[in-house]
Every structure is written in C-alpha cells, then in structure tokens.
Design a protein around this motif. Structure first.
Motif, short mmCIF file in Angstrom:
data_model
loop_
_atom_site.label_atom_id
_atom_site.label_comp_id
_atom_site.label_asym_id
_atom_site.label_seq_id
_atom_site.Cartn_x
_atom_site.Cartn_y
_atom_site.Cartn_z
N ILE B 362 0.85 -1.20 0.00
CA ILE B 362 0.00 0.00 0.00
C ILE B 362 0.88 1.24 0.00
N PHE B 363 0.37 2.30 -0.68
CA PHE B 363 1.14 3.54 -0.84
C PHE B 363 0.26 4.70 -0.43
N HIS B 364 0.60 5.31 0.68
CA HIS B 364 -0.21 6.40 1.22
C HIS B 364 0.20 7.71 0.56
N MET B 365 -0.73 8.34 -0.18
CA MET B 365 -0.47 9.61 -0.86
C MET B 365 0.71 9.48 -1.82
N THR B 366 0.43 8.99 -2.99
CA THR B 366 1.52 8.76 -3.93
C THR B 366 1.28 9.47 -5.26
N ARG B 367 2.37 9.80 -5.93
CA ARG B 367 2.29 10.28 -7.31
C ARG B 367 2.16 9.09 -8.24
N SER B 368 1.76 9.36 -9.48
CA SER B 368 1.89 8.32 -10.50
C SER B 368 3.06 8.70 -11.41
N ALA B 379 5.19 -1.39 -9.95
CA ALA B 379 3.96 -1.56 -9.16
C ALA B 379 2.86 -0.78 -9.85
N ILE B 380 1.71 -1.43 -10.04
CA ILE B 380 0.64 -0.82 -10.84
C ILE B 380 -0.64 -0.79 -10.02
N SER B 381 -1.31 0.35 -10.02
CA SER B 381 -2.53 0.49 -9.22
C SER B 381 -3.69 -0.25 -9.89
N GLY B 382 -4.80 -0.34 -9.18
CA GLY B 382 -5.99 -0.96 -9.76
C GLY B 382 -6.56 -0.12 -10.88
N GLY B 383 -7.42 -0.70 -11.74
CA GLY B 383 -7.96 -0.01 -12.90
C GLY B 383 -8.92 1.11 -12.53
N SER B 384 -9.50 1.04 -11.33
CA SER B 384 -10.48 2.04 -10.96
C SER B 384 -9.82 3.27 -10.34
N ALA B 412 5.35 2.55 -9.26
CA ALA B 412 6.81 2.37 -9.19
C ALA B 412 7.30 1.94 -10.56
N ALA B 413 8.52 2.38 -10.92
CA ALA B 413 9.08 2.03 -12.22
C ALA B 413 10.54 1.66 -12.05
N VAL B 414 11.04 0.86 -12.97
CA VAL B 414 12.42 0.39 -12.86
C VAL B 414 13.08 0.43 -14.23
N THR B 415 14.36 0.76 -14.26
CA THR B 415 15.06 0.76 -15.55
C THR B 415 16.56 0.54 -15.34
N SER B 416 17.21 0.13 -16.41
CA SER B 416 18.66 0.00 -16.39
C SER B 416 19.25 1.19 -17.14
N VAL B 417 20.36 1.71 -16.65
CA VAL B 417 21.00 2.86 -17.28
C VAL B 417 22.28 2.38 -17.95
N PRO B 418 22.37 2.56 -19.28
CA PRO B 418 23.56 2.06 -19.98
C PRO B 418 24.83 2.70 -19.42
N SER B 419 25.88 1.90 -19.35
CA SER B 419 27.14 2.38 -18.79
C SER B 419 27.83 3.30 -19.80
N VAL B 430 15.43 2.77 -9.66
CA VAL B 430 14.05 2.49 -9.29
C VAL B 430 13.42 3.79 -8.81
N VAL B 431 12.23 4.09 -9.30
CA VAL B 431 11.54 5.30 -8.87
C VAL B 431 10.16 4.91 -8.32
N ILE B 432 9.81 5.49 -7.17
CA ILE B 432 8.51 5.20 -6.56
C ILE B 432 7.85 6.54 -6.26
N GLY B 433 6.55 6.62 -6.50
CA GLY B 433 5.85 7.88 -6.31
C GLY B 433 5.63 8.25 -4.86
N ASP B 434 6.07 7.40 -3.93
CA ASP B 434 5.74 7.58 -2.52
C ASP B 434 6.94 7.20 -1.66
N SER B 435 7.15 7.95 -0.58
CA SER B 435 8.23 7.56 0.33
C SER B 435 7.68 7.04 1.66
#
Lengths: 260, 512
Positions: B362-368, B379-384, B412-419, B430-435
């Motif tokens: 659960i993510f209390h008060m989060t950005r998308s 991490a993906i929220s519900g469709g509603s 939340a999103a994840v990616t690899s950064v080329p060297s 890794v980026v998450i809309g909530d801390s």
C-alpha cells in the motif's frame, strides 16, 4: 525357477490353510482399523474447527488429507507390522527344523537358494496381503475426498520395501532355531533395536556417527516414502538389508549341511 | 592339560577385549590398559604356539575350513554391501512425487547449494519437544541432501543452556546460527503468539547467502534536503525500521551529504533518496547521474507536490513523475485494507524485484509515473484508480475529472541505465511515487517491507537474495458427515468379519 515356484506355492499354501495367516491378517487389520478410525475422526474434527474459524472471519487455512491423515497412518502401519512380521517369519525354517522336514528338503535336489527364495517370497506375499488389506481405507478416502495418488503409491512402495528388509532378517533368525517362539521373540527384539537405533542419534544432526546410526535405522528410511519423496538411498538400504538377511540365511542353512 | 590351555586361551581373549574397553572408557592408553592388552595377546599367542599341532589339525578339518570360508565370505558380502550403500548415499537420486513439490526446495536455493564451496555449520536452538522443530528438520534434510557441505545440529536451549548462553549468547528462543570458518550470521524469529515462528526456506537461504558473503555492502541515504530520518525508529515518518531491516540483511546503512562533495563514494552499493522536501542542487544530480552510468544503483522515493518531483533528473531515463495524487475509491481497494488516498497494489511488473512476490503493498499519498522506452512498470494500481490533478481542492472531496489521469497507473518504475564505459555494467534505477510506504508505520504493513528490501537488494546487485513465497498446503478436505463416519465404521467391520469368516471356513474344512 520352477523349483522356487514349487516351494513358494507349498509355503503359501501352508500359510493359508492353517489359521495362522488369518490370525495375522485379522490382528493387523483390527489394529490398523482402530488407528485409521481415530486418525479419521480427529482429522474431521480438525477440519470442522478450521472451517468454523474461517466462517467467523479468520484466515483461511487449508486441510490436507495426505499430509494430515495418510502420512501418519502409513507410518503407524509400519509400527503394527513390527509386531506381525515375527509371527509371519517364525515358522519358515523353525517349523521344518522342528518337524524334521528340513532334512528332507536338504536332501532333495533343491538348491539352498531355491528353498530360501521360495520361503522368502511366500512370507513376503503374506506380508503384502496384510498391508494390502489397508487399501480399503484408501478406497474410502478416495470416495469421500480427493487425496493425491502418487504420495500414497510411494508410501505403499515404502511399506513393501520395509517389509522386504524385515522379512529377510526374520527368515535368518528363524533358520537359527527350531523353536518358533524363540524365533519370534528374537526377531521382534532385533527389529525393535533396528527401529530404535535411529533414536540414539535423536539430536538430528549431520554429525557422522549420528548419521550412521540413523542410516541403520529401518524407520528413518520409511519417512521419505510416506511423505511422497522417492530417494534411491532408501531403496538401496532396504534391498541390501533384505539381501543381507537372505545371505545370512543361506550361510546358516549351508552350515547345517556340513555341521550335520 | 588341554583343559588348562582352553582356560588360558579364554583368559587371553577376555584380556584383549578388556584392554580395548579400558582404552575406550579412558580415551588414552594407560599402563593398566596396555598391560592387560599385552598379557591377553601373549596368552592367546602362547596358547596357539604351544598347541601348534592341534591348531594345524583343526585348520585341516573340513568343518573348520567351511567355518572360516563362511566368516570370510560373510565379511566380504558385508563389505560390498557397505560400499554399495555408501556409494548410493553420496550419489542419490531424489524425486518429490507430491503435486505441489511440497518437499522440494526452490530452484534458487538449489543453485546456491550446488555451488557451495565452503562448509557451513548450522546450529538451531529449538527445543526437542517443539513441534516446529520437525518442520525445520525436514527443510534441513533437503538442504543437506543437495549439499553435504551444509551441516546442521539442533541444540535444546534448556539442555544446552551453557552453550546457548556462553558460546552463542542466544537471547531469543528459536535463533539459528550459521557459521563458516570465518564468519557467523544468525536468524532470529519474529515473536508471535503461541511460540516462535519457524523459519521458511526464504529465511534459511537468505541467511546462508549472508554468511557466505565476504564483504559488507553499504547503502547510502542522502541527507540535507529534509529527507527521512534513519535513526528515528519511533515516530510515524521515521525510517528506523527500514534501516534495521537492511542491517539484518547484512548491509551497512549510512547517510550521505552530497552538497559538500561532488561524487558518490566508491563503496556505495546503492543510494536512496527518500522523501526530500527541497530540490537537489545541480551538482548533486550530476553526481548521481555519473554514479548511475558507472553501474551504481539509485532509488528515488518521491512524494506528491509540493515535494520536488526530480523531473529534470529522471526524464533522461524515460521516467516522468505526474503532478497528481493517486486516488482509488473502489470497493476492492477498501476490502483489502486500502482507502481512497491509500491505493493498494496487487499487480506487479515482470522483474526480479517482484518475481513470485506474494504480497500486496500500500502507498499512502503517492504520485503516478509516466514511463517510456525501456522503462518497466514495477507496481501498478488498480484499474479504478485515477490520478487527481486538482490538488488545491482535495479537502472538498475528489471525483474523476477531465484533467485527471485514468488508471491503472504506475506507482513504481524500474530501468537500467547504460554504462558510459564500453564493458561496464549498467546502472540500476528504481523510482517510486511515494516515500511513506517504508516508514516506521507502513514498513510492516502488507508486503511493504519486503518490497523495499527487495528493491535495495536488487540495486546493490544482490540478485541472489531471494523471496520465496512460503508453501501453502494444498486444500484437500474430506466431505464427510457424522453419518458417513458411521458408514465407514460399518464397512471396516464388515471387511474384518469377511477375513474372520474365511479363516473359520479354512479351519473347519481342515477339522473335517
């Protein structure tokens, strides 16, 4: 082969035309039934309790007839077998020795191995029949539920191998004496020892001496089969124990030839 | 005369045995055990030499020959059987016939055990009569089956109080100590009602990995911009719980002040930005970008406006935080413990971090987050759910409007950064809309804590630390009523009577 078959039939016949086999079967089945009924009743009680908790908003908890009933039951069957196997093997050589028919057998054109294997498989068949009576319980469980088949199969394979090993040992002891009671008692004590020897290393650890003690114990090898895990270690252990029993029987029968 | 020799022979044999027994009791060769042994040997040898003729005669006898060959044959067969058993003990084939593989370990655990290069000794401080002990023992058997270098021993805390207290300073019942020659790690159960919780495969394997690991990795939390407080284990917003969890996984956790330095320290295995109040300075962001391109791991834990969105830093990597708050008023969300401002996540992207992840978060008060290119949703929220962009009127209630963003949304999103070097390993971001999700209150809610530690493990290149969902027993009930139980009883009695009847028939037939 044909000679072994003849001895096998003669021995099996001797078991089943005397009340002996039926006494063994009835005793075993009665004890097994008591265990089964108690296990079943307690399983159902447990199941009901868990269902009630779930209905009252508790967390759903699964019940599993294989793990919570059959596994314990099959292990208990091996305990009952411990009392029955001496009754099966006590007569195999002791009776012939006592009646004087041993000389007849030894002077016949049969080889020692033919005699021993014929008697061994007859005793093992009686043991298998005895274990087989409990298949009735499994049929009932399949009728009222959906147990997993393969773990049951492996459990019964384990019980058969367990019997194969112990019947081998019982045969050897029977070949040493002409007194059936002595034979049965000694067999029981030896089996009990082989059963408990694992408990000497009850600290369950990987310390080598305790591992050896556990390895020697007949029951330690059964548990995996009953769980539904097949391991060649246990297969090798049971088969070699059975072979050792038969080999010692051979030595013992052979010695009566030259000791006179 | 013959009788005397016989007695001497027996005395000799008893002497030999007694000498050995004395030695085994004392554990050392003392003068009395040596004397007994020598006297015994001399008596036996003397008897044989003095009666050499009789011995040779006896050896020549047919029965002696048979007897000796029998003993030799017996020993030979015993030796072969022992060798065969030993061989198959070491080279066994094991297969789990249960449908759910109830008694098998996961692939990851198996892989780690197969590659075990050091001996690991495990001491489990569980009492002999604890039911959970059997459960743990069954797990240990499987571990030892795969690798004989995995040794274990159970120690009863009461019976071995001295070892438990003095040698291992066991404070909590149920502790399991893992030891190699150079290192020691321990697993301690979380206390729960009705006894300690037995460890699952996940716990055992992770502790095993930790004890095998040689270096301690460092995770830095950047400070100086109003970020979360690592040393606060009490208040709601603190990160003390998260820090403790990371330290349990054998990480060193420290704060990092980037304002006064222009680069991330070389010993950083991962860097976490959690809940910054103020935007970062340009040189700080440059340092982080360089660190990422050199193969580092960075986690950015944002929060909705007015907190900074790090857009400038993140957009080159294909991640753009929305200026919104995720709202999910659906019944489903509430049913599973969320509320409109606290969306519950049960859908995860395909990634090592969330592979077989069994929990909700659960993510209390989060950005998308908007993602593009190679970036994966974690991490993906519900469709509603939707992203409420009208942040000024939150107090008057929210409803889905034209300018809002329709769910499902990436939380939340994840990616690899080329060297930037040719053969360098890629960085991990890794980026998450909530801390708040990993603060003291929420860390232990649902799977939040696991989600957080999984992220840090992945950033620190600890891909082998695993998360195995505990095996749930398959539901196989019996559909029986009390009446059915009685039917079963009658069937059994009937079958028993059949056997008795057959026995009687045979008996009577024989009597006739």
């Amino acid at each position: 082969m044909k000679n072994t078959w003849t001895i096998f039939r003669r021995e099996l016949n001797a078991y089943f035309v005397s009340p002996m086999a039926y006494v063994v079967l009835v005793f075993f089945f009665a004890l097994a039934s008591v265990f089964f009924y108690l296990f079943l009743a307690s399983f159902l009680q447990n199941q009901q309790l868990i269902q009630m908790q779930a209905q009252q908003g508790g967390r759903f908890q699964p019940v599993n007839v294989n793990l919570m009933l059959i596994r314990g039951l099959l292990l208990n069957l091996s305990v009952i077998s411990l009392f029955m196997i001496p009754m099966i093997t006590m007569r195999s050589f002791s009776e012939d020795k006592h009646n004087g028919t041993m000389e007849l057998l030894l002077t016949s054109p049969l080889t020692n191995w033919q005699i021993i294997l014929g008697k061994y498989f007859a005793a093992l068949t009686l043991y298998a029949t005895m274990i087989g009576t409990t298949l009735l319980f499994m049929v009932l469980l399949f009728f009222y539920g959906d147990p997993e088949f393969l773990p049951i199969l492996s459990g019964y394979i384990g019980l058969l191998l367990f019997g194969a090993a112990l019947v081998g040992i019982g045969m050897f002891i029977s070949s040493l004496t002409e007194n059936q009671l002595v034979s049965a008692l000694v067999t029981f004590v030896v089996m009990l020892f082989l059963w408990l020897v694992g408990a000497l290393g009850s600290f369950n650890s990987t310390n080598w001496s305790q591992q050896l003690l556990q390895y020697l114990s007949t029951i330690e090898h059964l548990d995996d089969f009953v769980k539904g895990v097949f391991d060649t270690r246990h297969l090798v252990y049971y088969l070699s124990t059975a072979f050792l029993g038969l080999f010692l029987t051979y030595q013992s029968v052979e010695s009566t030839r030259w000791r006179g | 005369m013959q009788k005397l020799w016989k007695i001497l022979l027996w005395v000799g044999i008893i002497g030999i045995v007694a000498g050995l027994v004395l030695y085994s009791v004392v554990g050392l060769w003392r003068w009395y055990s040596v004397t007994t042994e020598i006297v015994g040997l001399m008596l036996v040898l003397g008897t044989v030499i003095m009666n050499f003729r009789i011995v040779v005669q006896a050896l020549g006898r047919r029965s002696t020959k048979y007897g000796i060959s029998m003993v030799i044959g017996g020993l030979f067969v015993l030796g072969i059987l022992a060798a065969v058993n030993f061989f198959f003990y070491r080279n066994n084939y094991r297969s789990d016939w249960t449908q759910q593989k109830t008694f098998s370990l996961s692939d990851q655990t198996t892989k780690i055990l197969r590659n075990l290069e050091k001996d690991v000794q495990v001491y489990a401080f569980w009492n002999d009569n604890d039911n959970a002990r059997n459960q743990i023992n069954e797990l240990f058997i499987e571990y030892n089956n795969i690798s004989p270098r995995f040794h274990y021993e159970f120690l009863d805390v009461d019976k071995n109080a001295d070892i438990a207290q003095q040698v291992y300073a066991i404070e909590q019942y149920g502790t399991i100590v893992f030891k190699t020659e150079t290192k020691e790690e321990r697993w301690e159960p979380a206390p729960q009602f009705g006894g300690a919780r037995p460890p699952q495969e996940e716990d055992i394997t992770n502790t095993l990995i930790k004890v095998l690991r040689d270096e301690q990795k460092t995770v830095y939390f950047i400070s100086g911009h109003g970020e979360v407080d690592l040393d606060d284990a009490q208040s709601r917003d603190g990160y003390g719980t998260a820090k403790a969890a990371l330290e349990k996984q054998f990480y060193r956790v420290a704060t990092l002040d980037l304002m006064s330095s222009d680069r991330v320290p070389g010993d950083a295995s991962a860097v976490v930005i959690a809940g910054a109040d103020k935007p970062y300075l340009q040189h700080e962001l440059t340092a982080l970008t360089t660190y990422l391109k050199q193969g580092g791991g960075v986690a950015v834990l944002l929060d909705p406006s007015p907190k900074p969105d790090f857009r400038e830093f993140l957009s080159p990597f294909g991640i753009a935080p929305d200026n919104d708050i995720v709202v999910d008023p659906s019944l489903e969300n509430r049913l599973f413990g969320g509320n409109p401002g606290t969306p519950l996540v049960r859908q995860y992207g395909e990634h090592k971090i969330t592979k077989d992840f069994p929990y909700a978060t659960i993510f209390h008060m989060t950005r998308s987050l908007q993602i593009s290119g190679e970036v994966g949703a974690l991490a993906i929220s519900g469709g509603s759910a939707w992203g409420e962009t009208d942040l000024s009127n939150l107090q008057q209630g929210v409803s889905f409007g034209e300018s809002d963003i329709q769910g499902p949304l990436n939380i939340a999103a994840v990616t690899s950064v080329p060297s930037d070097s040719v053969n360098g390993k890629p960085g991990r971001l890794v980026v998450i809309g909530d801390s708040d999700f990993a603060n003291n209150i929420q860390f232990n809610t649902q799977g939040n804590g696991n989600f957080f530690t999984n992220i840090v493990s992945w950033l620190a290149q600890d891909d082998d630390l695993i998360s195995v969902s505990p095996k749930q027993m398959e539901n196989r009930p019996l559909n029986m009523t009390a009446g059915d139980l009685r039917i079963v009883l009658y069937v059994i009695i009937l079958f028993g009577l059949l056997i008795i009847g057959q026995g009687l028939r045979v008996y009577l037939k024989r009597r006739r």
